[in-house]
Design a protein around this motif. Structure first.
Motif, PDB file in Angstrom:
ATOM      1  N   LEU A  71       1.062  -1.381  -0.050  1.00 21.55           N
ATOM      2  CA  LEU A  71       0.346  -0.423  -0.219  1.00 21.55           C
ATOM      3  C   LEU A  71       0.942   1.060  -0.629  1.00 21.55           C
ATOM      4  CD1 LEU A  71      -2.783  -1.271   2.945  1.00 21.55           C
ATOM      5  CD2 LEU A  71      -3.385  -0.375   0.280  1.00 21.55           C
ATOM      6  N   ASP A  75      -2.279   5.507  -0.810  1.00 20.80           N
ATOM      7  CA  ASP A  75      -3.391   3.871  -0.596  1.00 20.80           C
ATOM      8  C   ASP A  75      -3.917   4.684   0.847  1.00 20.80           C
ATOM      9  OD1 ASP A  75      -3.358   4.095  -3.468  1.00 20.80           O
ATOM     10  OD2 ASP A  75      -1.849   2.120  -2.787  1.00 20.80           O
ATOM     11  N   TYR A  76      -2.994   4.307   1.677  1.00 23.39           N
ATOM     12  CA  TYR A  76      -3.309   4.284   3.515  1.00 23.39           C
ATOM     13  C   TYR A  76      -4.410   5.409   3.491  1.00 23.39           C
ATOM     14  CZ  TYR A  76      -3.228   3.864   8.408  1.00 23.39           C
ATOM     15  OH  TYR A  76      -3.577   3.222   9.399  1.00 23.39           O
ATOM     16  N   ASN A  78      -5.936   7.645   2.112  1.00 24.09           N
ATOM     17  CA  ASN A  78      -7.595   7.271   1.478  1.00 24.09           C
ATOM     18  C   ASN A  78      -8.701   6.371   1.989  1.00 24.09           C
ATOM     19  OD1 ASN A  78      -7.004   9.356  -0.345  1.00 24.09           O
ATOM     20  ND2 ASN A  78      -6.250   7.514  -2.292  1.00 24.09           N
ATOM     21  N   MET A  79      -8.439   5.121   2.681  1.00 22.97           N
ATOM     22  CA  MET A  79      -9.038   4.024   3.027  1.00 22.97           C
ATOM     23  C   MET A  79      -9.234   5.016   4.377  1.00 22.97           C
ATOM     24  SD  MET A  79      -6.691   0.317   2.482  1.00 22.97           S
ATOM     25  CE  MET A  79      -7.807   0.107   3.184  1.00 22.97           C
ATOM     26  N   GLU A  82     -12.143   7.524   3.745  1.00 22.43           N
ATOM     27  CA  GLU A  82     -13.522   6.481   3.986  1.00 22.43           C
ATOM     28  C   GLU A  82     -13.876   5.785   4.682  1.00 22.43           C
ATOM     29  OE1 GLU A  82     -12.062   3.862   0.171  1.00 22.43           O
ATOM     30  OE2 GLU A  82     -11.842   4.438  -1.042  1.00 22.43           O
ATOM     31  N   GLN A  83     -13.402   5.505   5.235  1.00 22.24           N
ATOM     32  CA  GLN A  83     -13.567   5.184   6.468  1.00 22.24           C
ATOM     33  C   GLN A  83     -13.990   6.031   7.940  1.00 22.24           C
ATOM     34  OE1 GLN A  83     -11.729   0.658   5.978  1.00 22.24           O
ATOM     35  NE2 GLN A  83     -12.004   1.352   8.247  1.00 22.24           N
ATOM     36  N   VAL A 108      -3.360  -2.610   9.546  1.00 22.39           N
ATOM     37  CA  VAL A 108      -4.372  -2.603   8.065  1.00 22.39           C
ATOM     38  C   VAL A 108      -4.908  -4.114   7.932  1.00 22.39           C
ATOM     39  CG1 VAL A 108      -3.681  -3.543   6.203  1.00 22.39           C
ATOM     40  CG2 VAL A 108      -2.770  -1.075   7.244  1.00 22.39           C
ATOM     41  N   ARG A 119      -9.665  -4.391   5.260  1.00 21.49           N
ATOM     42  CA  ARG A 119      -9.988  -3.243   5.233  1.00 21.49           C
ATOM     43  C   ARG A 119      -8.958  -2.402   6.566  1.00 21.49           C
ATOM     44  NH1 ARG A 119     -15.654  -1.344   4.691  1.00 21.49           N
ATOM     45  NH2 ARG A 119     -14.867   1.423   5.279  1.00 21.49           N
TER      46      ARG A 119
END
Length: 158
Positions: A71, A75-76, A78-79, A82-83, A108, A119
């Protein structure tokens, strides 16, 4: 640039050649400080050390996430966005703190067989999955167990 590099190298070589002299001078200067000045110096050194250690740990975590889960930091991040910085299972924010008092980042979660990232989880939920060996039947059995005893307690209370 070359001049700056040459100057740094000269200073370093001079220090190494005269290291004992520098150390003696530093000891003499330290002896002449008051206790308050010594304590203030120790506090500044402690703060510098903790700042460097804190930054180092963050860097190391980013490197570990990249190496283990493939990742990127983006990317991390963005996760996390998103959460909404909440655990995918319980919906809570991470509560654990490190020794600096900072809230630790979400873990992670990944499939241990395929390596696929799923997730982000809080430490408690991530640990729960680990103890259940990621076997859904164990988690379902645990939920049934809790429901049974919660219902039994409700009947006693009601």
């Amino acid at each position: 640039m070359a001049k700056t590099q040459d100057r740094k190298e000269y200073k370093r070589n001079y220090y190494l050649a005269n290291r004992e002299k520098y150390l003696e001078l530093a000891k003499e200067q330290y002896k002449n400080l008051t206790e308050e000045e010594k304590e203030a110096r120790r506090d500044r050194q402690r703060e510098r050390f903790l700042k460097v250690e804190r930054e180092s740990r963050k860097r190391d975590r980013i490197k570990r996430i990249t190496r283990l889960y493939k990742l990127s930091p983006e990317d991390y991040f963005n996760m996390v966005q998103e959460q909404d910085n909440k655990c995918a299972i319980c919906g809570c924010e991470e509560r654990r703190k490190n020794k600096f008092g900072d809230t630790l980042p979400l873990s992670v979660d990944h499939n241990h067989t395929t390596g696929e990232v799923r997730r982000l989880l809080c430490n408690k939920c991530n640990t729960m999955l680990g103890y259940a060996r990621e076997i859904p039947e164990i988690l379902e059995s645990a939920a049934d167990y809790l429901r049974y005893f919660n219902d039994k307690q409700d009947k006693l209370d009601g």
